[in-house]
Scaffold this motif. Structure first.
Motif, PDB file in Angstrom:
ATOM      1  N   LYS A 284       0.824  -1.219   0.000  1.00  0.00           N
ATOM      2  CA  LYS A 284       0.000   0.000   0.000  1.00  0.00           C
ATOM      3  C   LYS A 284       0.857   1.267   0.000  1.00  0.00           C
ATOM      4  O   LYS A 284       0.436   2.310  -0.501  1.00  0.00           O
ATOM      5  CB  LYS A 284      -0.928  -0.001   1.214  1.00  0.00           C
ATOM      6  N   ASN A 285       2.055   1.184   0.589  1.00  0.00           N
ATOM      7  CA  ASN A 285       2.930   2.360   0.666  1.00  0.00           C
ATOM      8  C   ASN A 285       3.379   2.850  -0.716  1.00  0.00           C
ATOM      9  O   ASN A 285       3.764   4.003  -0.879  1.00  0.00           O
ATOM     10  CB  ASN A 285       4.179   2.062   1.508  1.00  0.00           C
ATOM     11  N   LEU A 286       3.316   1.937  -1.698  1.00  0.00           N
ATOM     12  CA  LEU A 286       3.768   2.303  -3.047  1.00  0.00           C
ATOM     13  C   LEU A 286       2.881   3.392  -3.652  1.00  0.00           C
ATOM     14  O   LEU A 286       3.319   4.138  -4.534  1.00  0.00           O
ATOM     15  CB  LEU A 286       3.795   1.059  -3.941  1.00  0.00           C
ATOM     16  N   SER A 287       1.631   3.504  -3.159  1.00  0.00           N
ATOM     17  CA  SER A 287       0.725   4.543  -3.664  1.00  0.00           C
ATOM     18  C   SER A 287       1.196   5.946  -3.282  1.00  0.00           C
ATOM     19  O   SER A 287       0.761   6.939  -3.876  1.00  0.00           O
ATOM     20  CB  SER A 287      -0.696   4.305  -3.141  1.00  0.00           C
ATOM     21  N   GLU A 288       2.093   6.024  -2.273  1.00  0.00           N
ATOM     22  CA  GLU A 288       2.651   7.325  -1.870  1.00  0.00           C
ATOM     23  C   GLU A 288       3.671   7.835  -2.895  1.00  0.00           C
ATOM     24  O   GLU A 288       3.995   9.018  -2.902  1.00  0.00           O
ATOM     25  CB  GLU A 288       3.326   7.204  -0.488  1.00  0.00           C
ATOM     26  N   ILE A 289       4.211   6.927  -3.695  1.00  0.00           N
ATOM     27  CA  ILE A 289       5.145   7.326  -4.763  1.00  0.00           C
ATOM     28  C   ILE A 289       4.600   6.765  -6.086  1.00  0.00           C
ATOM     29  O   ILE A 289       5.125   5.790  -6.630  1.00  0.00           O
ATOM     30  CB  ILE A 289       6.597   6.853  -4.471  1.00  0.00           C
ATOM     31  N   PRO A 290       3.522   7.386  -6.598  1.00  0.00           N
ATOM     32  CA  PRO A 290       2.796   6.824  -7.767  1.00  0.00           C
ATOM     33  C   PRO A 290       3.657   6.671  -9.014  1.00  0.00           C
ATOM     34  O   PRO A 290       3.393   5.795  -9.838  1.00  0.00           O
ATOM     35  CB  PRO A 290       1.659   7.844  -7.998  1.00  0.00           C
ATOM     36  N   HIS A 291       4.674   7.510  -9.170  1.00  0.00           N
ATOM     37  CA  HIS A 291       5.569   7.402 -10.318  1.00  0.00           C
ATOM     38  C   HIS A 291       6.187   6.011 -10.395  1.00  0.00           C
ATOM     39  O   HIS A 291       6.275   5.401 -11.462  1.00  0.00           O
ATOM     40  CB  HIS A 291       6.683   8.452 -10.184  1.00  0.00           C
ATOM     41  N   PHE A 292       6.601   5.498  -9.227  1.00  0.00           N
ATOM     42  CA  PHE A 292       7.279   4.198  -9.179  1.00  0.00           C
ATOM     43  C   PHE A 292       6.277   3.049  -9.283  1.00  0.00           C
ATOM     44  O   PHE A 292       6.616   1.979  -9.795  1.00  0.00           O
ATOM     45  CB  PHE A 292       8.118   4.095  -7.900  1.00  0.00           C
ATOM     46  N   ARG A 293       5.056   3.278  -8.815  1.00  0.00           N
ATOM     47  CA  ARG A 293       3.999   2.274  -8.998  1.00  0.00           C
ATOM     48  C   ARG A 293       3.748   2.076 -10.494  1.00  0.00           C
ATOM     49  O   ARG A 293       3.602   0.944 -10.975  1.00  0.00           O
ATOM     50  CB  ARG A 293       2.720   2.711  -8.284  1.00  0.00           C
ATOM     51  N   LEU A 294       3.707   3.206 -11.228  1.00  0.00           N
ATOM     52  CA  LEU A 294       3.508   3.158 -12.675  1.00  0.00           C
ATOM     53  C   LEU A 294       4.661   2.434 -13.362  1.00  0.00           C
ATOM     54  O   LEU A 294       4.454   1.617 -14.277  1.00  0.00           O
ATOM     55  CB  LEU A 294       3.393   4.588 -13.210  1.00  0.00           C
ATOM     56  N   LEU A 295       5.888   2.676 -12.891  1.00  0.00           N
ATOM     57  CA  LEU A 295       7.073   2.026 -13.471  1.00  0.00           C
ATOM     58  C   LEU A 295       7.004   0.506 -13.319  1.00  0.00           C
ATOM     59  O   LEU A 295       7.237  -0.242 -14.272  1.00  0.00           O
ATOM     60  CB  LEU A 295       8.329   2.569 -12.778  1.00  0.00           C
ATOM     61  N   LEU A 296       6.660   0.039 -12.109  1.00  0.00           N
ATOM     62  CA  LEU A 296       6.572  -1.408 -11.857  1.00  0.00           C
ATOM     63  C   LEU A 296       5.381  -2.020 -12.593  1.00  0.00           C
ATOM     64  O   LEU A 296       5.458  -3.166 -13.051  1.00  0.00           O
ATOM     65  CB  LEU A 296       6.456  -1.677 -10.355  1.00  0.00           C
ATOM     66  N   LYS A 297       4.281  -1.250 -12.681  1.00  0.00           N
ATOM     67  CA  LYS A 297       3.072  -1.760 -13.351  1.00  0.00           C
ATOM     68  C   LYS A 297       3.357  -2.049 -14.824  1.00  0.00           C
ATOM     69  O   LYS A 297       2.838  -3.028 -15.380  1.00  0.00           O
ATOM     70  CB  LYS A 297       1.959  -0.714 -13.214  1.00  0.00           C
ATOM     71  N   GLN A 298       4.209  -1.214 -15.425  1.00  0.00           N
ATOM     72  CA  GLN A 298       4.528  -1.417 -16.844  1.00  0.00           C
ATOM     73  C   GLN A 298       5.256  -2.738 -17.075  1.00  0.00           C
ATOM     74  O   GLN A 298       5.123  -3.352 -18.131  1.00  0.00           O
ATOM     75  CB  GLN A 298       5.395  -0.255 -17.352  1.00  0.00           C
ATOM     76  N   ALA A 309       9.989   7.252 -24.409  1.00  0.00           N
ATOM     77  CA  ALA A 309       8.945   7.865 -23.569  1.00  0.00           C
ATOM     78  C   ALA A 309       9.194   7.547 -22.097  1.00  0.00           C
ATOM     79  O   ALA A 309       9.037   8.407 -21.220  1.00  0.00           O
ATOM     80  CB  ALA A 309       7.570   7.351 -24.006  1.00  0.00           C
ATOM     81  N   LEU A 310       9.591   6.302 -21.816  1.00  0.00           N
ATOM     82  CA  LEU A 310       9.863   5.887 -20.429  1.00  0.00           C
ATOM     83  C   LEU A 310      11.030   6.681 -19.851  1.00  0.00           C
ATOM     84  O   LEU A 310      10.968   7.166 -18.710  1.00  0.00           O
ATOM     85  CB  LEU A 310      10.176   4.388 -20.394  1.00  0.00           C
ATOM     86  N   TRP A 311      12.107   6.848 -20.626  1.00  0.00           N
ATOM     87  CA  TRP A 311      13.301   7.549 -20.134  1.00  0.00           C
ATOM     88  C   TRP A 311      12.994   9.028 -19.898  1.00  0.00           C
ATOM     89  O   TRP A 311      13.458   9.615 -18.917  1.00  0.00           O
ATOM     90  CB  TRP A 311      14.445   7.367 -21.114  1.00  0.00           C
ATOM     91  N   ASP A 312      12.195   9.641 -20.791  1.00  0.00           N
ATOM     92  CA  ASP A 312      11.796  11.047 -20.602  1.00  0.00           C
ATOM     93  C   ASP A 312      11.021  11.227 -19.302  1.00  0.00           C
ATOM     94  O   ASP A 312      11.178  12.236 -18.605  1.00  0.00           O
ATOM     95  CB  ASP A 312      10.924  11.527 -21.781  1.00  0.00           C
ATOM     96  N   MET A 313      10.185  10.234 -18.984  1.00  0.00           N
ATOM     97  CA  MET A 313       9.349  10.312 -17.793  1.00  0.00           C
ATOM     98  C   MET A 313      10.148  10.123 -16.494  1.00  0.00           C
ATOM     99  O   MET A 313       9.902  10.774 -15.482  1.00  0.00           O
ATOM    100  CB  MET A 313       8.241   9.242 -17.871  1.00  0.00           C
ATOM    101  N   PHE A 314      11.150   9.221 -16.532  1.00  0.00           N
ATOM    102  CA  PHE A 314      11.845   8.834 -15.301  1.00  0.00           C
ATOM    103  C   PHE A 314      13.292   9.320 -15.187  1.00  0.00           C
ATOM    104  O   PHE A 314      13.950   9.042 -14.191  1.00  0.00           O
ATOM    105  CB  PHE A 314      11.809   7.304 -15.142  1.00  0.00           C
ATOM    106  N   LYS A 315      13.786  10.051 -16.179  1.00  0.00           N
ATOM    107  CA  LYS A 315      15.186  10.508 -16.139  1.00  0.00           C
ATOM    108  C   LYS A 315      15.457  11.391 -14.915  1.00  0.00           C
ATOM    109  O   LYS A 315      16.474  11.251 -14.241  1.00  0.00           O
ATOM    110  CB  LYS A 315      15.536  11.264 -17.427  1.00  0.00           C
ATOM    111  N   THR A 316      14.519  12.304 -14.611  1.00  0.00           N
ATOM    112  CA  THR A 316      14.682  13.210 -13.462  1.00  0.00           C
ATOM    113  C   THR A 316      14.746  12.418 -12.165  1.00  0.00           C
ATOM    114  O   THR A 316      15.591  12.674 -11.297  1.00  0.00           O
ATOM    115  CB  THR A 316      13.510  14.217 -13.407  1.00  0.00           C
ATOM    116  N   GLU A 317      13.853  11.415 -12.016  1.00  0.00           N
ATOM    117  CA  GLU A 317      13.838  10.576 -10.812  1.00  0.00           C
ATOM    118  C   GLU A 317      15.127   9.759 -10.722  1.00  0.00           C
ATOM    119  O   GLU A 317      15.683   9.570  -9.639  1.00  0.00           O
ATOM    120  CB  GLU A 317      12.632   9.624 -10.839  1.00  0.00           C
TER     121      GLU A 317
END
Length: 442
Positions: A284-298, A309-317
Motif C-alpha cells: 500500500k505504501n507504493l501509492s505514496e510514490i505513484p511514479h514508481f507504482r507506474l514504473l513497476l506496473k509497466q 517515452a519511459l526515459w523522458d518520464m523517469f530521467k529526473t527521478e
C-alpha cells in the motif's frame, strides 16, 4: 627523582607481598597486591613502569590466571587516560602481548585489537587495520555477547570492503546468519545452567540487534554493488524496509522503497524477481510514490514499452537518486535499464506472435535489425527465451520444437478433454429430457 625512588620502593614492597601470596596459593591476596602495583604506577602517571610491571607480573613463575585476568581488566580503563597516541598504542600492545594465546582473556584481547585497529584506521592505514581485525575469530568466543560478536564481524567486513578485498569480505559476512536478526529480544534472558559459560553483557557502545541488522544489510549492499548484482541489492533493501523503525517513519521508508523499485526494474527477469515485483506492487505504501507504482506496473503488463517515452518520464527521478539514501545508481545502470526494457519487449512479442519477421521485430523494439537480433540471441543463450532465426528468410520463430512423444501426449490430452465434454453434454441432454417428461406427466 625522589618520587621515582619512592615509587620503586613501594613497588618492590608489593612485589614481595605478591610473591608470598602467590607461593601460598592465596588468589585474592595475589590479585590485590598485583592490581595495587598497577594503581600506583597509574596514579604516578609513570606509563613506562606501568607497561614493565604488567609484563613482569604476568610472567612471574606459576602466576595464577585469575591474576593475569585482573591485570588486563585493571589496565583496560587506563588506555583512555594516556596523554598521547604513542603511549596509548604502547599500552595496548603491552596488554595485547600479555593476553595473546590465553583463552581466559580472549574477549579483552579482541577489544584491544579492535581499539588498535580503530587507531590505525584513523591514521589512514586501512590494510593494516583490516589485517589486525582478521586475526580474531570472535564466533568461537562462548562468553562474548551476541551483539558484540556481530558488531566485531561487521567491522571486519567493513574494513575488507574499504580495502576492496571483496573475497574476504564475503567469507567474513557468511559468519553472520540473517536469521540471527529476527530473534525475539523481548524474551527474558535464560539463566545459565551449572557448568555453562556465563555470557558477558555487551559494552554500552555496541548497537542494538536491529541497528546491527541495518548496518549488516548496508554493508552487503556495498558488497553486491561492486559487481552490480541488482537482485541481491534489492533483497537487502527489502530487509532494511522491514525494520520497524524504518517502516514507521515515512521519511525513512520512501527512499528505501524507491531503491527497491529501481533495483527490481534493473534485475534480469527470473522467478525471484517476479515474486518480489508482485509483492512490492501489493504494498500500500507504493501509492505514496505513484511514479514508481507506474514504473513497476509497466513491467507486469504484457505491452510493449516505448524506451524513449519511459526515459523522458523517469530521467529526473533517476538522476535524483544521488540525493537519496544509498546514493546514486551505478554508472551502467541507465544502459542496464534500457537492456531490461528491450528484454521485456521481446518477451511480450513472443507471447503475441509464434512467427515474426526480423524487420517487424526491430520496428516494435525501436532498434536496428542487427541490434534486435543481438538482444534476442543473448536472451536465447541465457535461456530466458526460446526462439529460432531463419536468417535467409529473415523470420523468427518463437515455437519450441516438439518431439513425437510430446505431440502424442498433446493429442491424447485433447481427446480426453473432448470425450469429457461429450459426456457432460449427454448428461445435460438426459437431465433436460427427464425434466420435460416429468412436466408432461403432470
Amino acid at each position: 627523582m625522589e618520587g621515582g625512588r619512592d615509587l620503586d620502593a613501594q613497588i618492590e614492597l608489593l612485589l614481595n607481598v605478591e610473591k608470598q601470596m602467590r607461593l601460598a596459593g592465596d588468589v585474592s591476596g595475589t590479585r590485590k597486591s598485583a592490581t595495587d602495583i598497577l594503581q600506583l604506577c597509574f596514579d604516578a602517571r609513570d606509563w613506562k613502569t606501568l607497561n614493565d610491571q604488567i609484563v613482569l607480573l604476568s610472567k612471574r613463575r606459576g602466576q595464577l590466571k585469575q591474576v593475569v585476568t585482573a591485570l588486563v581488566q585493571q589496565a583496560m580503563p587506563y588506555i583512555d587516560e594516556t596523554p598521547d597516541i604513542e603511549t596509548k598504542i604502547e599500552l595496548i600492545k603491552t596488554l595485547n602481548s600479555v593476553s595473546a594465546g590465553k583463552l581466559y582473556v580472549e574477549i579483552e584481547r579482541a577489544r584491544l585489537i579492535k581499539r588498535l585497529a580503530k587507531i590505525k584506521e584513523e591514521q589512514g592505514e586501512i590494510a593494516e587495520a583490516a589485517e589486525l581485525m582478521q586475526e580474531i575469530a570472535v564466533e568461537t568466543f562462548g562468553a562474548m555477547a551476541k551483539t558484540e560478536k556481530i558488531a566485531f564481524i561487521l567491522d571486519q567486513v567493513r574494513l575488507c570492503l574499504d580495502r576492496q578485498d571483496y573475497v574476504r569480505a564475503q567469507i567474513l559476512s557468511r559468519k553472520i546468519s540473517p536469521r540471527v536478526f529476527d530473534a525475539d529480544t523481548s524474551k527474558e534472558k535464560r539463566k545459565p545452567k551449572e557448568g555453562e559459560s556465563i555470557v558477558e553483557e555487551a559494552p554500552a557502545d555496541i548497537p542494538s540487534l536491529l541497528e546491527l541488522k541495518r548496518i549488516y544489510y548496508e554493508l552487503m549492499i556495498r558488497y553486491y554493488s561492486h559487481n552490480d548484482d541488482y537482485l541481491e541489492m534489492c533483497r537487502c533493501y527489502k530487509a532494511i524496509y522491514g525494520i520497524p523503525s524504518v517502516k514507521e517513519d515515512q521519511a525513512q521508508w520512501v527512499p528505501v522503497l524507491r531503491k527497491i523499485s529501481w533495483y527490481l526494474v534493473l534485475s534480469p527477469h527470473e522467478p525471484m524477481q517476479s515474486s518480489l515485483l508482485n509483492s512490492t506492487l501489493e504494498d500500500k505504501n507504493l501509492s505514496e510514490i505513484p511514479h514508481f507504482r507506474l514504473l513497476l506496473k509497466q513491467l507486469v503488463t504484457m505491452e510493449v514499452i516505448n524506451w524513449a517515452a519511459l526515459w523522458d518520464m523517469f530521467k529526473t527521478e533517476f538522476d535524483n537518486e544521488k540525493n537519496m539514501l544509498g546514493g546514486a545508481l551505478s554508472d551502467k545502470a541507465a544502459n542496464d535499464l534500457k537492456q531490461r526494457v528491450i528484454e521485456h519487449n521481446i518477451i511480450v512479442v513472443s507471447k503475441y506472435y509464434s512467427r515474426i519477421t526480423l524487420k517487424r521485430l526491430a520496428q516494435l523494439l525501436c532498434l536496428s535489425v542487427q541490434e534486435a537480433e543481438k538482444h534476442m540471441s543473448d536472451m536465447v543463450v541465457s535461456k530466458a527465451l526460446i526462439a529460432k532465426i531463419d536468417r535467409p528468410m529473415g523470420i523468427v520463430s518463437f515455437q519450441a520444437a516438439k518431439d513425437s512423444n510430446d505431440i502424442l501426449n498433446s493429442w491424447a490430452t485433447n481427446l480426453e478433454k473432448l470425450l469429457d465434454l461429450v459426456e457432460k453434454s449427454c448428461h445435460q441432454i438426459h437431465k433436460e429430457t427427464m425434466v420435460h417428461k416429468a412436466a408432461l406427466k403432470v
